[in-house]
Enzyme design. Structure first.
Site, short mmCIF file in Angstrom:
data_model
loop_
_atom_site.label_atom_id
_atom_site.label_comp_id
_atom_site.label_asym_id
_atom_site.label_seq_id
_atom_site.Cartn_x
_atom_site.Cartn_y
_atom_site.Cartn_z
N ALA A 1 43.52 62.39 48.65
CA ALA A 1 43.30 61.44 47.80
C ALA A 1 41.79 61.03 47.86
O ALA A 1 41.18 61.11 46.87
CB ALA A 1 43.82 59.98 48.11
N CYS A 2 41.24 61.60 49.05
CA CYS A 2 39.79 61.33 49.23
C CYS A 2 38.92 59.86 48.73
O CYS A 2 37.83 59.82 48.54
CB CYS A 2 38.91 62.28 48.86
SG CYS A 2 39.42 64.09 49.45
N HIS A 3 39.89 59.01 48.72
CA HIS A 3 39.43 57.77 48.44
C HIS A 3 40.20 56.70 49.17
O HIS A 3 41.05 56.07 48.50
CB HIS A 3 39.78 57.42 46.77
CG HIS A 3 38.99 58.53 46.13
ND1 HIS A 3 37.51 58.50 45.84
CD2 HIS A 3 39.37 59.63 45.05
CE1 HIS A 3 37.03 59.54 45.20
NE2 HIS A 3 38.44 60.04 44.60
#
Length: 419
Positions: free
Chosen positions: A348-350
């Site tokens: 997701a990197c968030h």
């Protein structure tokens, strides 16, 4: 890690192989000198780096002179993009009607490529095209890449294997097609592949792929959290590389900063293990992954949807992305309900944001309500059939529990980054 836990998130990171840990410790103890020093301690450290560079090169069928050590995948990817911008400004702009280079990436790229490119485009440093993926293969159509080429196209960046679905991308075919495009338009189109998720899982041969740049990330294949960048014909200046850092001129001036000898040696050892054992690793992971998917089908029947498993494309052997269809079975809810399994909803990197479907899954045609339920399970060298049995039981219990509750049970979990 809890010894009773089953770790199934090897695409996020891997533990150090015992041989790598031994190499790192021995190097810290015995080769602690500054590699730039001319005395015995410095020469000993320098020898470790030379050997490590040779091992990394052998892993990808490159020459040692074309390997530059970096801090990891994010730095390597940024180094490629900034180098192309500098190259175009210094070499190409005076001979072109365009003042900035055109860059092509795919919608499947890791954020260290995608956000770097988008940031540069927003700042007016590059023109950017993002090529979509096919819903019947999970990969980027070669013709879509070729159709995006412009007179000022200078770089195409396409990952070798996707970190969420495991689908292997047609990098070699893209390179072949781009050769013809470059001949027609005049000038050269450089090709970069982020090979982070492919290394240690499938053979990676830069000579066969004919790429100009390849990103190497140690912690994806049981090495330290550092990396390297392959640059074709670097010594002959056949491919541009311009440093991000300036200082003492280490790494032949391409990456200044006193070398982290122990981590470089560890990366070299991790590469050496792949050179000698890849076929064994590959077969084991494929066997365990295939058993996992068979058990998912046996247990959940029509409720299981595999995201990225196509007859028309290949996957790396350790990765399975799937959804259990059901109103209350969002991936993050399942993860927080599992009692013994450590897995992921994807890259997701968030972190700490509201759950939303993966853009990668949406890009390959997975319906939003199915993508929201996605889990990414990635097995490793140590993963056993017994581990999968534990996971299936754990997952079954979690699904039964969530099936019996309403929508009000909102659960928040952190999401993973993969670089």
């Amino acid at each position: 890690m809890d010894q009773s836990a089953v770790y199934l998130d090897y695409n996020a990171t891997t533990p150090l192989a015992p041989e790598v840990l031994d190499t790192v410790v021995a190097t810290l103890r015995d080769a602690w000198g500054n590699p730039s020093s001319s005395h015995h301690a410095g020469l000993k450290a320098r020898k470790c780096i030379i050997e490590a560079r040779a091992s990394v090169a052998m892993m990808i069928n490159a020459t040692p002179q074309d390997i530059v050590f970096t801090s990891g995948g994010t730095e390597s990817n940024n180094l490629v993009f900034t180098s192309i911008v500098t190259y175009f400004k210094e070499v190409m702009a005076s001979n072109s009607d365009h003042v900035i280079p055109h860059v092509i990436i795919t919608v499947l790229e890791h954020d260290s490529v995608a956000l770097t490119a988008r940031t540069m485009a927003r700042k007016g440093l590059i023109e950017l095209t993002e090529v979509g993926a096919a819903s019947d293969s999970g990969s980027v159509p070669v013709q879509s890449v070729l159709a995006a080429v412009r007179p000022n196209t200078s770089l195409v960046s396409i990952m070798l294997a996707n970190n969420e679905t495991g689908v292997v991308q047609p990098v070699g075919e893209v390179v072949e097609g781009l050769k013809k495009c470059a001949e027609e338009k005049g000038g050269r189109i450089f090709v970069h592949t982020d090979a982070a998720q492919a290394l240690g899982k499938i053979p990676v041969d830069v000579e066969a792929l004919e790429v100009d740049y390849a990103t190497i990330v140690g912690h994806k294949f049981y090495g330290p959290r550092n990396g390297a960048l392959y640059v074709r014909d670097l010594e002959q200046k056949g491919t541009p590389l311009h440093p991000l850092f300036h200082g003492g001129g280490q790494e032949r001036g391409f990456r200044s900063g006193t070398e982290n000898t122990a981590m470089m040696a560890g990366l070299g050892k991790a590469a050496d293990l792949i050179v000698h054992n890849l076929a064994l690793y590959q077969a084991h992971m494929a066997n365990v992954r295939d058993y996992l998917e068979q058990q998912l089908e046996n247990t959940f029947g029509d409720r299981v949807h595999f995201n990225g498993r196509f007859n028309t494309s290949k996957r790396i052997p350790n990765t399975s992305n799937f959804s259990i269809v059901g109103r209350n079975l969002k991936g993050n809810r399942i993860l927080s309900t599992l009692e013994r399994t450590l897995a992921s909803v994807g890259a997701a990197c968030h972190s700490h944001t509201e759950a939303r479907p993966s853009p990668v899954l949406l890009a390959i045609g997975v319906p939003p309500h199915v993508a929201l339920n996605a889990l990414r399970v990635s097995v490793g060298r140590e993963t056993s059939i017994e581990d999968i049995d534990v996971f299936i039981k754990d997952l079954t219990n979690a699904v039964q529990k969530l099936d019996s509750v309403g929508d009000s049970g909102s659960i928040s979990v952190g999401l993973n980054q993969d670089h």
